[in-house]
Design a protein around this motif. Structure first.
Motif, PDB file in Angstrom:
ATOM      1  N   ASP A  91       7.380 -11.521   3.102  1.00 15.85           N
ATOM      2  CA  ASP A  91       7.087 -12.949   3.011  1.00 15.85           C
ATOM      3  C   ASP A  91       7.704 -13.715   4.180  1.00 15.85           C
ATOM      4  O   ASP A  91       7.170 -14.743   4.605  1.00 15.85           O
ATOM      5  CB  ASP A  91       7.606 -13.516   1.689  1.00 15.85           C
ATOM      6  CG  ASP A  91       6.682 -13.224   0.522  1.00 15.85           C
ATOM      7  OD1 ASP A  91       5.491 -12.926   0.759  1.00 15.85           O
ATOM      8  OD2 ASP A  91       7.150 -13.276  -0.637  1.00 15.85           O
ATOM      9  N   ALA A  92       8.818 -13.208   4.690  1.00 14.30           N
ATOM     10  CA  ALA A  92       9.464 -13.836   5.848  1.00 14.30           C
ATOM     11  C   ALA A  92       8.813 -13.414   7.163  1.00 14.30           C
ATOM     12  O   ALA A  92       9.250 -13.835   8.236  1.00 14.30           O
ATOM     13  CB  ALA A  92      10.949 -13.479   5.870  1.00 14.30           C
ATOM     14  N   ARG A  93       7.766 -12.575   7.063  1.00 13.08           N
ATOM     15  CA  ARG A  93       7.019 -12.091   8.231  1.00 13.08           C
ATOM     16  C   ARG A  93       7.917 -11.331   9.208  1.00 13.08           C
ATOM     17  O   ARG A  93       7.719 -11.384  10.419  1.00 13.08           O
ATOM     18  CB  ARG A  93       6.321 -13.245   8.961  1.00 13.08           C
ATOM     19  CG  ARG A  93       5.243 -13.961   8.159  1.00 13.08           C
ATOM     20  CD  ARG A  93       4.099 -13.018   7.792  1.00 13.08           C
ATOM     21  NE  ARG A  93       2.860 -13.729   7.460  1.00 13.08           N
ATOM     22  CZ  ARG A  93       2.579 -14.256   6.270  1.00 13.08           C
ATOM     23  NH1 ARG A  93       3.477 -14.167   5.302  1.00 13.08           N
ATOM     24  NH2 ARG A  93       1.424 -14.857   6.045  1.00 13.08           N
ATOM     25  N   ILE A  94       8.904 -10.630   8.689  1.00 11.38           N
ATOM     26  CA  ILE A  94       9.756  -9.845   9.567  1.00 11.38           C
ATOM     27  C   ILE A  94       8.961  -8.614  10.014  1.00 11.38           C
ATOM     28  O   ILE A  94       8.290  -7.973   9.202  1.00 11.38           O
ATOM     29  CB  ILE A  94      11.079  -9.483   8.862  1.00 11.38           C
ATOM     30  CG1 ILE A  94      12.162  -9.153   9.894  1.00 11.38           C
ATOM     31  CG2 ILE A  94      10.911  -8.330   7.868  1.00 11.38           C
ATOM     32  CD1 ILE A  94      13.566  -9.286   9.352  1.00 11.38           C
ATOM     33  N   PRO A  95       8.961  -8.277  11.295  1.00 10.23           N
ATOM     34  CA  PRO A  95       8.074  -7.211  11.771  1.00 10.23           C
ATOM     35  C   PRO A  95       8.416  -5.806  11.280  1.00 10.23           C
ATOM     36  O   PRO A  95       7.523  -4.972  11.129  1.00 10.23           O
ATOM     37  CB  PRO A  95       8.215  -7.296  13.302  1.00 10.23           C
ATOM     38  CG  PRO A  95       8.675  -8.686  13.568  1.00 10.23           C
ATOM     39  CD  PRO A  95       9.562  -9.041  12.414  1.00 10.23           C
ATOM     40  N   HIS A 113       4.337  -1.363  -0.150  1.00 13.61           N
ATOM     41  CA  HIS A 113       3.702  -0.942   1.098  1.00 13.61           C
ATOM     42  C   HIS A 113       2.415  -1.714   1.336  1.00 13.61           C
ATOM     43  O   HIS A 113       2.157  -2.197   2.449  1.00 13.61           O
ATOM     44  CB  HIS A 113       3.409   0.559   1.082  1.00 13.61           C
ATOM     45  CG  HIS A 113       4.607   1.415   1.316  1.00 13.61           C
ATOM     46  ND1 HIS A 113       5.493   1.183   2.344  1.00 13.61           N
ATOM     47  CD2 HIS A 113       5.076   2.504   0.661  1.00 13.61           C
ATOM     48  CE1 HIS A 113       6.454   2.092   2.307  1.00 13.61           C
ATOM     49  NE2 HIS A 113       6.225   2.902   1.292  1.00 13.61           N
ATOM     50  N   ALA A 114       1.595  -1.841   0.296  1.00 13.90           N
ATOM     51  CA  ALA A 114       0.330  -2.568   0.435  1.00 13.90           C
ATOM     52  C   ALA A 114       0.589  -4.034   0.776  1.00 13.90           C
ATOM     53  O   ALA A 114      -0.078  -4.613   1.642  1.00 13.90           O
ATOM     54  CB  ALA A 114      -0.487  -2.446  -0.850  1.00 13.90           C
ATOM     55  N   GLY A 120       1.781  -7.958   7.637  1.00 14.63           N
ATOM     56  CA  GLY A 120       2.072  -7.578   9.012  1.00 14.63           C
ATOM     57  C   GLY A 120       3.464  -7.010   9.225  1.00 14.63           C
ATOM     58  O   GLY A 120       3.956  -6.979  10.360  1.00 14.63           O
ATOM     59  N   THR A 121       4.102  -6.520   8.156  1.00 18.61           N
ATOM     60  CA  THR A 121       5.429  -5.907   8.262  1.00 18.61           C
ATOM     61  C   THR A 121       5.308  -4.396   8.229  1.00 18.61           C
ATOM     62  O   THR A 121       4.723  -3.842   7.290  1.00 18.61           O
ATOM     63  CB  THR A 121       6.338  -6.373   7.103  1.00 18.61           C
ATOM     64  OG1 THR A 121       6.563  -7.772   7.213  1.00 18.61           O
ATOM     65  CG2 THR A 121       7.669  -5.644   7.105  1.00 18.61           C
TER      66      THR A 121
END
Length: 298
Positions: A91-95, A113-114, A120-121
């Motif tokens: 949710d924090a869009r951490i890569p 995982h899904a 985009g992590t």
């Protein structure tokens, strides 16, 4: 260069204030990792001293990312909380999320995982030792003092075999070593790492460590045939494993002829991969392949 993790990576640790989180955060910092914060909502606002460094604790991954620009998180939380931890990171869009925790229920792993993929992590693990780019950064529990920077890439299902091959080839060194984990459902595969190493100009050769169970190594062989130009050397654990018995990892189970070490060995050798019968022989094969490259002027 390296894959996934560099000296520029800014690392958060979810579960940093627990016993395992504290121990391995200290080791990561000592090996040069830029740990910028921990995450524990019950201890937000505090700092934790690691030798000469005070690391802040944030109430959420999003707060840590906003305050520090973190691009990597290492997850040390207990299995019951791992799904929520990965979802929070996504949710924090951490890569990049490196999930060390073992014993996570399969349905939780499938779900996070899904979700992470949609956000985009990239997830590495679970039930893995993490990854290390020697001399730059170390995200997880891999010992940093058993190798040095070099030009070999390593991708492995097994943590202990990761360490052994790193030690066997310590005089040559590694670009990046990735322990992808041995659970039935993992976020980053052999194929993902093979692709990244193929595109990394500072990796000359790839070591692939697999084990019985599933068909990941056979799929990797198909990918190598079509897409990998660099030499690959492999080791497959489990030639003497009894049929139908889980050996070590949750995904390491053989049923009939499916998932056997012999089948994996044959698939890899069919596409030109040299497969060692022991870790020490595998290391010797690596040295032979590097010598071949040098003779060919590559």
């Amino acid at each position: 260069m390296a894959i996934y993790l560099t000296k520029e990576s800014k690392v958060l640790v979810q579960g940093m204030t627990g016993a395992e989180g504290m121990k391995h955060t200290r080791r990561m910092i000592a090996s040069g990792t830029n740990v910028v914060g921990g995450v524990n909502p019950r201890k937000a606002g505090r700092t934790v001293d690691f030798d000469d460094r005070a690391v802040p604790v944030f109430g959420s991954v999003a707060e840590g990312v906003e305050a520090t620009g973190a691009d990597t998180t290492v997850v040390f939380v207990p299995p019951a909380f791992a799904r929520a931890a990965v979802v929070e990171a996504a949710d924090a869009r951490i890569p990049l999320a490196v999930v060390i925790t073992e014993g996570i229920p399969v349905h939780d792993a499938v779900a996070f995982h899904a979700y992470a993929r949609r956000q985009g992590t990239r997830v590495i693990g679970p039930n893995c030792p993490g990854l290390i780019t020697p001399g730059q950064s170390n995200a997880g529990i891999i010992p940093a003092d058993i190798t040095k920077p070099g030009r070999i890439g390593l991708v492995s299902k097994s943590g202990t075999l990761t360490y052994q091959l790193m030690y066997e080839l310590r005089d040559i060194g590694f670009s990046t070593c990735v322990g992808i984990g041995g659970d039935p459902v993992i976020g980053t595969t052999h194929i993902d790492c093979l692709t990244a190493f193929e595109n990394d100009p500072d990796t000359d050769l790839v070591v692939l460590i697999g084990e019985i169970g599933g068909d990941a190594e056979e799929r990797a062989a198909t990918h190598i045939r079509a897409h990998v130009t660099k030499p690959v050397v492999a080791y497959i654990a489990g030639f003497t494993a009894p049929e139908g018995k889980t050996m070590g990892h949750a995904g390491a189970i053989v049923s009939g002829s499916s998932g056997t070490a012999q089948a994996k060995k044959e698939a890899l050798e069919a596409v030109g991969v040299r497969v060692g019968s022991t870790p020490t022989e595998t290391a010797r094969l690596v040295l032979d392949r590097l010598a071949d490259r040098e003779r060919d002027g590559q």
